[in-house]
Design an enzyme around this catalytic site. Sequence first.
Site, mmCIF file in Angstrom:
data_model
loop_
_atom_site.group_PDB
_atom_site.id
_atom_site.type_symbol
_atom_site.label_atom_id
_atom_site.label_comp_id
_atom_site.label_asym_id
_atom_site.label_seq_id
_atom_site.Cartn_x
_atom_site.Cartn_y
_atom_site.Cartn_z
ATOM 1 N N ARG A 173 0.803 -1.550 -0.090
ATOM 2 C CA ARG A 173 -0.203 -0.075 -0.184
ATOM 3 C C ARG A 173 0.809 1.281 -0.366
ATOM 4 O O ARG A 173 0.524 2.463 0.401
ATOM 5 C CB ARG A 173 -1.411 0.230 1.034
ATOM 6 C CG ARG A 173 -2.071 -1.368 1.261
ATOM 7 C CD ARG A 173 -3.075 -0.819 -0.863
ATOM 8 N NE ARG A 173 -4.362 -1.976 -0.536
ATOM 9 C CZ ARG A 173 -4.762 -2.483 -1.002
ATOM 10 N NH1 ARG A 173 -2.923 -3.450 -2.054
ATOM 11 N NH2 ARG A 173 -5.316 -3.948 -1.136
ATOM 12 N N LEU A 174 2.160 1.004 -0.580
ATOM 13 C CA LEU A 174 2.730 2.435 -0.591
ATOM 14 C C LEU A 174 2.459 2.818 -1.327
ATOM 15 O O LEU A 174 3.476 2.706 -2.828
ATOM 16 C CB LEU A 174 4.411 1.785 -0.196
ATOM 17 C CG LEU A 174 4.637 1.931 1.417
ATOM 18 C CD1 LEU A 174 6.247 1.945 1.386
ATOM 19 C CD2 LEU A 174 4.626 3.100 2.500
#
Length: 217
Positions: free
Chosen positions: A196-197
Site C-alpha cells: 500500500r505504498l
Amino acid sequence: MSQAKATLSGMRVSYDAEPFSEELLAETWHEQLQEWFDEAVRAELAEPNAMVLATADATGMPSSRTVLCKGFDERGLVFFTNYTSSKSHDLSATRVAAATFPWLSMQRQVNVRGTVEKVKEEETAEYWAHRPRGSQLGAWASPQSSVVPSKDSLEASLAGIERRFSDAERVPVPPHWGGWRIRPEHVEFWQGRPDRLHDRLRFRRTDDSWKVERLAP
C-alpha cells in the site's frame, strides 16, 4: 450478513506494478495523461475514456456518475451532456468538479480537480456531427434527470422525435445540449504499489506554472 461482512473485509488485491517515479513523469499533465491513456487503449480496457464525475449542488450535497471523456488537451477535459441535467445544474451553481479515470486492471487512477466552463458552440457542433443518429435523437427525446411517468413515455417521446426529424438529413444540436470542460487545478497520477505504498504524483497549478508534488499514500 456477518458472512458478507467477513467476505468484504477479506477482499484485497496485492498491487505489484512497477514504480512510478518523478523521472518517468512527462513534462506536462496532459502529456502524461496521453501516455497513460494510450497504454490503457493498448491494454484493451473497456471504455478507457470513462471517468467518474463528481459534482456538488449549491447546498454542498455531492453526487457522482460515470461520463465519457471526449477530448483533452492543455485546456482541460471535455465531456458532453444535457444542460438541464442534474450534473449541469450542479456545475452551473458551483463551477467546480472532480473526475477520476479508474483504470483498475492496470492498478492506476488519474484524479482531476478544477473549475469548469461550457465549451464553445462550434466545438459542440463538431462533436455532435460525429454522434450516431440514434444518440442524437435520444438527446432530443430525454429530459435528462427529470422524473418521468414511465418508460413508455420516454419511448413515446423518442418516437415523436423520430417523426419530427424523419425527413432531415442531419439532426441539429438541441439548444439544451453541449459540452463542459474541466480546467484542472490538480491532476494526480496514482500507481498501485506493494504494501500500500502507492506512488502518487500530482501536478498542481500555481499562479502561472505547474508544480510537481509527491503525495503520501
